[in-house]
Design a protein around this motif. Structure first.
Motif, mmCIF file in Angstrom:
data_model
loop_
_atom_site.group_PDB
_atom_site.id
_atom_site.type_symbol
_atom_site.label_atom_id
_atom_site.label_comp_id
_atom_site.label_asym_id
_atom_site.label_seq_id
_atom_site.Cartn_x
_atom_site.Cartn_y
_atom_site.Cartn_z
ATOM 1 N N TYR A 1 6.185 16.354 -0.277
ATOM 2 C CA TYR A 1 5.804 15.690 0.978
ATOM 3 C C TYR A 1 4.323 15.905 1.264
ATOM 4 C CZ TYR A 1 10.360 14.144 2.785
ATOM 5 O OH TYR A 1 11.545 13.479 2.984
ATOM 6 N N ARG A 2 3.829 17.115 1.004
ATOM 7 C CA ARG A 2 2.405 17.404 1.230
ATOM 8 C C ARG A 2 1.551 16.504 0.334
ATOM 9 N NH1 ARG A 2 2.393 22.673 0.832
ATOM 10 N NH2 ARG A 2 2.034 22.782 -1.386
ATOM 11 N N ILE A 3 1.976 16.299 -0.902
ATOM 12 C CA ILE A 3 1.237 15.410 -1.800
ATOM 13 C C ILE A 3 1.230 13.977 -1.245
ATOM 14 C CG2 ILE A 3 1.240 14.335 -4.105
ATOM 15 C CD1 ILE A 3 2.285 17.039 -5.196
ATOM 16 N N VAL A 4 2.366 13.527 -0.727
ATOM 17 C CA VAL A 4 2.453 12.173 -0.156
ATOM 18 C C VAL A 4 1.533 12.041 1.063
ATOM 19 C CG1 VAL A 4 3.970 10.481 0.949
ATOM 20 C CG2 VAL A 4 4.769 11.760 -1.049
ATOM 21 N N VAL A 5 1.560 13.033 1.951
ATOM 22 C CA VAL A 5 0.697 13.001 3.141
ATOM 23 C C VAL A 5 -0.766 12.979 2.718
ATOM 24 C CG1 VAL A 5 -0.095 14.336 5.134
ATOM 25 C CG2 VAL A 5 2.355 14.054 4.723
ATOM 26 N N ASN A 6 -1.149 13.866 1.816
ATOM 27 C CA ASN A 6 -2.548 13.923 1.378
ATOM 28 C C ASN A 6 -2.970 12.645 0.656
ATOM 29 O OD1 ASN A 6 -2.966 16.453 2.470
ATOM 30 N ND2 ASN A 6 -2.445 17.520 0.586
ATOM 31 N N THR A 7 -2.082 12.084 -0.141
ATOM 32 C CA THR A 7 -2.384 10.828 -0.837
ATOM 33 C C THR A 7 -2.537 9.688 0.168
ATOM 34 O OG1 THR A 7 -1.139 11.613 -2.769
ATOM 35 C CG2 THR A 7 -1.625 9.263 -2.673
ATOM 36 N N SER A 8 -1.706 9.687 1.197
ATOM 37 C CA SER A 8 -1.817 8.670 2.255
ATOM 38 C C SER A 8 -3.149 8.794 2.984
ATOM 39 C CB SER A 8 -0.670 8.813 3.255
ATOM 40 O OG SER A 8 0.567 8.623 2.631
ATOM 41 N N LEU A 9 -3.520 10.017 3.313
ATOM 42 C CA LEU A 9 -4.794 10.240 4.012
ATOM 43 C C LEU A 9 -5.972 9.865 3.125
ATOM 44 C CD1 LEU A 9 -3.976 13.596 5.825
ATOM 45 C CD2 LEU A 9 -4.121 11.310 6.836
ATOM 46 N N ASP B 1 0.829 -1.204 0.000
ATOM 47 C CA ASP B 1 0.000 0.000 0.000
ATOM 48 C C ASP B 1 0.866 1.258 0.000
ATOM 49 O OD1 ASP B 1 -2.262 -1.575 -0.008
ATOM 50 O OD2 ASP B 1 -2.598 -1.411 2.149
ATOM 51 N N ALA B 2 1.967 1.221 0.746
ATOM 52 C CA ALA B 2 2.875 2.370 0.780
ATOM 53 C C ALA B 2 3.464 2.624 -0.605
ATOM 54 C CB ALA B 2 3.981 2.155 1.811
ATOM 55 N N LEU B 3 3.839 1.549 -1.296
ATOM 56 C CA LEU B 3 4.350 1.702 -2.661
ATOM 57 C C LEU B 3 3.282 2.278 -3.587
ATOM 58 C CD1 LEU B 3 6.426 -1.592 -3.035
ATOM 59 C CD2 LEU B 3 7.319 0.752 -2.915
ATOM 60 N N ASP B 4 2.034 1.820 -3.422
ATOM 61 C CA ASP B 4 0.931 2.367 -4.220
ATOM 62 C C ASP B 4 0.736 3.849 -3.947
ATOM 63 O OD1 ASP B 4 0.467 -0.113 -5.348
ATOM 64 O OD2 ASP B 4 -1.260 -0.573 -4.067
ATOM 65 N N VAL B 5 0.803 4.227 -2.676
ATOM 66 C CA VAL B 5 0.643 5.630 -2.298
ATOM 67 C C VAL B 5 1.752 6.474 -2.916
ATOM 68 C CG1 VAL B 5 0.805 7.242 -0.336
ATOM 69 C CG2 VAL B 5 -0.689 5.236 -0.187
ATOM 70 N N VAL B 6 2.982 5.989 -2.832
ATOM 71 C CA VAL B 6 4.112 6.736 -3.396
ATOM 72 C C VAL B 6 3.950 6.873 -4.908
ATOM 73 C CG1 VAL B 6 6.600 6.697 -3.819
ATOM 74 C CG2 VAL B 6 5.713 6.166 -1.537
ATOM 75 N N GLN B 7 3.583 5.783 -5.567
ATOM 76 C CA GLN B 7 3.387 5.832 -7.018
ATOM 77 C C GLN B 7 2.280 6.826 -7.379
ATOM 78 O OE1 GLN B 7 2.592 2.012 -8.783
ATOM 79 N NE2 GLN B 7 2.357 2.842 -10.833
ATOM 80 N N ASP B 8 1.189 6.786 -6.648
ATOM 81 C CA ASP B 8 0.080 7.710 -6.885
ATOM 82 C C ASP B 8 0.518 9.159 -6.629
ATOM 83 O OD1 ASP B 8 -2.499 8.449 -7.558
ATOM 84 O OD2 ASP B 8 -3.327 8.037 -5.566
ATOM 85 N N ALA B 9 1.302 9.360 -5.581
ATOM 86 C CA ALA B 9 1.790 10.705 -5.246
ATOM 87 C C ALA B 9 2.713 11.238 -6.346
ATOM 88 C CB ALA B 9 2.517 10.683 -3.904
ATOM 89 N N ILE B 10 3.554 10.377 -6.884
ATOM 90 C CA ILE B 10 4.443 10.791 -7.977
ATOM 91 C C ILE B 10 3.612 11.189 -9.191
ATOM 92 C CG2 ILE B 10 6.166 9.964 -9.637
ATOM 93 C CD1 ILE B 10 7.338 8.269 -7.304
ATOM 94 N N HIS B 11 2.619 10.387 -9.501
ATOM 95 C CA HIS B 11 1.735 10.706 -10.627
ATOM 96 C C HIS B 11 1.048 12.059 -10.398
ATOM 97 C CE1 HIS B 11 -1.114 10.132 -13.874
ATOM 98 N NE2 HIS B 11 -2.083 10.400 -13.029
#
Length: 167
Positions: A63-71, A33-43
């Motif tokens: 980082y804000r994109i990663v946090v928001n994507t995680s949430l 899931d973390a890898l999916d979140v990172v991939q989605d955040a990069i996109h």
């Protein structure tokens, strides 16, 4: 997106890839899931790079994109947290924990997201208060208040857990 901005974004992602993964993992608690979140955040970062006004703040913007994507991920997947096989094996075999202090990990998991985010960004990602404020899009004084409240809650939780162990 211009070539210079694209190169800056690629350099930022490459330089901070381990930290970004760890940040995503601290929210979703599962490696896939973390890898999916990172991939989605990069996109999302590449898709919205045109909205970046100041290239000097590219790290906190990402980082804000990663946090928001995680949430967003957590909101979409409101379910029992699945533990990945590696983590499950480490618990089952009694091997060394990923965190030096398993009580701290549990206490962090029990914190409300607004406090956990501040703790993770400050102490695990080593961001400064002003960088955390930028990532979370909050006032610096709000971040300071949340940091102190989070530390107080962690202290109370850790003391309560120790008292339960004694009894």
């Amino acid at each position: 997106m211009n070539g210079k901005l694209e190169k800056l974004l690629i350099a930022c992602i490459t330089e901070h890839k381990e930290n970004v993964y760890r940040l995503a993992y601290s929210y979703v608690k599962n490696s896939e899931d973390a890898l999916d979140v990172v991939q989605d955040a990069i996109h999302k970062a590449f898709a919205s790079a045109g909205s970046l006004k100041d290239t000097a703040s590219i790290k906190s913007w990402f980082y804000r994109i990663v946090v928001n994507t995680s949430l967003d991920f957590l909101r979409k997947h409101k379910k029992i947290q699945v533990v990945d096989e590696i983590t499950m094996e480490s618990y089952a075999q009694g091997s060394e924990d990923a965190y030096a202090n398993i009580d701290l990990e549990r206490a962090l998991d029990d914190l409300p997201t607004i406090y956990r985010s501040v703790i993770v960004l400050r102490f695990f990602e080593d961001l400064k208060i002003d960088e955390i404020a930028e990532v979370l899009q909050e006032n610096i004084s709000t971040i300071k208040t949340r940091l102190y409240q989070a530390l107080r809650l962690l202290r109370i939780k850790m003391v309560d857990d120790k008292l339960e162990e004694v009894n």
